[in-house]
Design a protein around this motif. Structure first.
Motif, PDB file in Angstrom:
ATOM      1  N   UNK A  99       4.790   7.040  -0.976  1.00  0.00           N
ATOM      2  CA  UNK A  99       3.859   6.369  -1.900  1.00  0.00           C
ATOM      3  C   UNK A  99       4.640   5.381  -2.761  1.00  0.00           C
ATOM      4  N   UNK A 100       5.882   5.748  -3.084  1.00  0.00           N
ATOM      5  CA  UNK A 100       6.759   4.855  -3.852  1.00  0.00           C
ATOM      6  C   UNK A 100       7.087   3.579  -3.094  1.00  0.00           C
ATOM      7  N   UNK A 101       6.905   3.591  -1.764  1.00  0.00           N
ATOM      8  CA  UNK A 101       7.112   2.381  -0.963  1.00  0.00           C
ATOM      9  C   UNK A 101       5.769   1.703  -0.682  1.00  0.00           C
ATOM     10  N   UNK A 102       4.730   2.166  -1.358  1.00  0.00           N
ATOM     11  CA  UNK A 102       3.354   1.679  -1.134  1.00  0.00           C
ATOM     12  C   UNK A 102       2.837   2.018   0.256  1.00  0.00           C
ATOM     13  N   UNK A 103       3.277   3.156   0.770  1.00  0.00           N
ATOM     14  CA  UNK A 103       2.779   3.604   2.079  1.00  0.00           C
ATOM     15  C   UNK A 103       2.055   4.925   1.854  1.00  0.00           C
ATOM     16  N   UNK A 104       0.797   4.963   2.296  1.00  0.00           N
ATOM     17  CA  UNK A 104       0.071   6.205   2.074  1.00  0.00           C
ATOM     18  C   UNK A 104       0.059   7.025   3.360  1.00  0.00           C
ATOM     19  N   UNK A 105       0.504   8.268   3.246  1.00  0.00           N
ATOM     20  CA  UNK A 105       0.577   9.167   4.409  1.00  0.00           C
ATOM     21  C   UNK A 105      -0.282  10.395   4.153  1.00  0.00           C
ATOM     22  N   UNK A 106      -0.913  10.903   5.214  1.00  0.00           N
ATOM     23  CA  UNK A 106      -1.599  12.198   5.131  1.00  0.00           C
ATOM     24  C   UNK A 106      -0.532  13.273   5.317  1.00  0.00           C
ATOM     25  N   UNK A 107      -0.722  14.420   4.686  1.00  0.00           N
ATOM     26  CA  UNK A 107       0.263  15.510   4.838  1.00  0.00           C
ATOM     27  C   UNK A 107       0.415  15.933   6.295  1.00  0.00           C
ATOM     28  N   UNK A 108      -0.717  15.846   7.009  1.00  0.00           N
ATOM     29  CA  UNK A 108      -0.734  16.185   8.438  1.00  0.00           C
ATOM     30  C   UNK A 108       0.148  15.279   9.295  1.00  0.00           C
ATOM     31  N   UNK A 109       0.464  14.107   8.750  1.00  0.00           N
ATOM     32  CA  UNK A 109       1.250  13.130   9.521  1.00  0.00           C
ATOM     33  C   UNK A 109       2.748  13.384   9.411  1.00  0.00           C
ATOM     34  N   UNK A 110       3.141  14.295   8.511  1.00  0.00           N
ATOM     35  CA  UNK A 110       4.564  14.531   8.231  1.00  0.00           C
ATOM     36  C   UNK A 110       5.010  15.840   8.884  1.00  0.00           C
TER      37      UNK A 110
END
Ligand code: PLP
Length: 392
Positions: free
Chosen positions: A89-100
């Motif tokens: 998020x600090x890089x302005x990238x939004x990820x779902x927890x499921x994607x990690x």
């Protein structure tokens, strides 16, 4: 029973054993000479206090019935995936927890991801390259097409849209060349992958070394990347976890092939063949992303970056062409006087008591080039640069 014949097609890698043999033979002959290695591929600074204290706390928890943990959560503990989500998020990238997906390092995932792809796919690999990409595909018997990195393209090869491939490897910042793709170049790769319905395996193991804020530290900064890229990262170089083992892989939910989610295939693969990273290590990894942890690891990275800067300034002074060294712990230089990689190795060892890594060990396009690394101590780097300045 038949063995996997593809293993017989692997080339034995004598690179690091040949280096070690040459250096020890030299030391045996000249025991009073101090040889400095500029080829250290491992970190040398210890884990930071935020990490060790988090791990100590986790060890204590494991010794108490109330806080003991057995098998962990499938994709990795939520606390660590949330920490990584916040880091992105600090890089302005939004990820779902499921994607990690939490892993025991990037090398395993880079190799294991191939399980979810057909062996009929054609693979596109830059040359020179981190050898794991090549060897894991040879083991599976996949067809490999190489693209040339060279001094003309600054060791940042770009795709030829008329040549089809299905799986593409990109490592940026690159090992061994230290070169880093900018956003426009990565956009071209994303466009190529989308046009060819290919998947990019993006290795961002050295992202923390990027100092130039205009350079992407994740390929998901590029529009369309979530439709065609799996990103692999590691705490090995980021936070000194080479012996501690933890990394993470992002498989976006938007990444679909033949109407199948690659995220679901990877989950199925991991839950079948992998039982997770130890709780204690995941707590240490969580601490890397804490405010305190980030300050501490960045101070270690700054130390290596300063080493790289000192090496780069010396090469500039000597008028030697090189890539890397600014946004990477690696420097990739053109051997002076058109020496081959191994000729330059021998010259450095015998005349200057320095060792490094011959570029030819990373692919045929590495011939005539040489890799230096910034992972040594400041004292050794300074002594090494004094010796390099005597190069003729
Ligand atoms: N990717 C690259 C380009 C590397 O250089 C390395 C380690 O040297 C890795 C991945 C593997 O890292 P890990 O220790 O996480 O397996």
């Amino acid at each position: 029973m038949q063995i996997n014949q593809n293993y017989l097609a692997l080339q034995d890698s004598y690179l690091f054993s040949t280096i070690a043999k040459k250096v020890s033979a030299y030391k045996a002959e000249y025991p009073d000479k101090k040889v400095i290695s500029l080829g250290i591929g491992d970190v040398t600074l210890p884990l930071v206090p935020a990490v060790t204290s988090a791990m100590q706390k986790a060890v204590a928890e494991m010794g108490q019935a109330e806080t003991f943990r057995g098998y962990g959560e499938e994709q990795g503990y939520l606390f660590l995936r949330e920490a990584i989500q916040k880091y992105y998020a600090g890089k302005n990238i939004s990820l779902e927890l499921q994607e990690i997906f939490i892993s025991d390092g990037a090398k395993s995932d880079l190799g294991n991801i191939l399980d979810i792809f057909s062996t009929d796919n054609t693979v596109l690999i830059p040359d020179p390259v981190y050898p794991v990409y090549v060897d894991t595909n040879i083991m599976a018997g996949r067809k490999i097409v190489y693209i040339n990195g060279n001094s003309e393209n600054g060791f940042l090869p770009m795709p030829d849209f008329s040549v089809h491939s299905d799986i593409i490897y990109i490592c940026s910042p690159n090992n061994p060349t230290g070169a880093v793709y900018n956003a426009e170049q990565l956009k071209v790769w994303v466009d190529y992958a989308l046009e060819h319905k290919a998947v990019i395996l993006f290795d961002s193991a050295y992202e923390i070394f990027i100092q130039d804020s205009s350079l992407p530290t994740s390929i998901y900064e590029i529009e369309g990347a979530k439709k065609c890229v799996i990103e692999f990262c590691s705490l090995s170089k980021t936070a000194g976890f080479t012996g501690t083992r933890c990394g993470y892989t992002i498989v976006p939910l938007e990444l679909m092939h033949e109407n199948i989610s690659l995220n679901r295939l990877w989950l199925r693969r991991q839950t079948t063949k992998f039982n997770g990273v130890p709780y204690i290590i995941q707590r240490g990894a969580e601490a890397v992303f804490s405010d305190e942890g980030l300050v501490q690891i960045k101070s270690n990275i700054a130390y290596y970056q300063e080493n790289a800067r000192i090496l780069a300034a010396t090469l500039d002074e000597l008028g030697i062409w090189f890539t890397g060294g600014t946004n990477s712990p690696y420097l990739w230089l053109k051997c002076p006087n058109n020496l081959s990689s191994w000729e330059f190795f021998d010259k450095l060892l015998h005349e200057h008591n320095l060792s490094g890594t011959p570029g030819v060990g990373f692919g045929t396009n590495g011939e005539g080039f040489f890799r230096l690394t910034a992972f040594g101590s400041r004292e050794n780097i300074i002594e090494a640069t004094n010796r390099l300045k005597e190069l003729k």
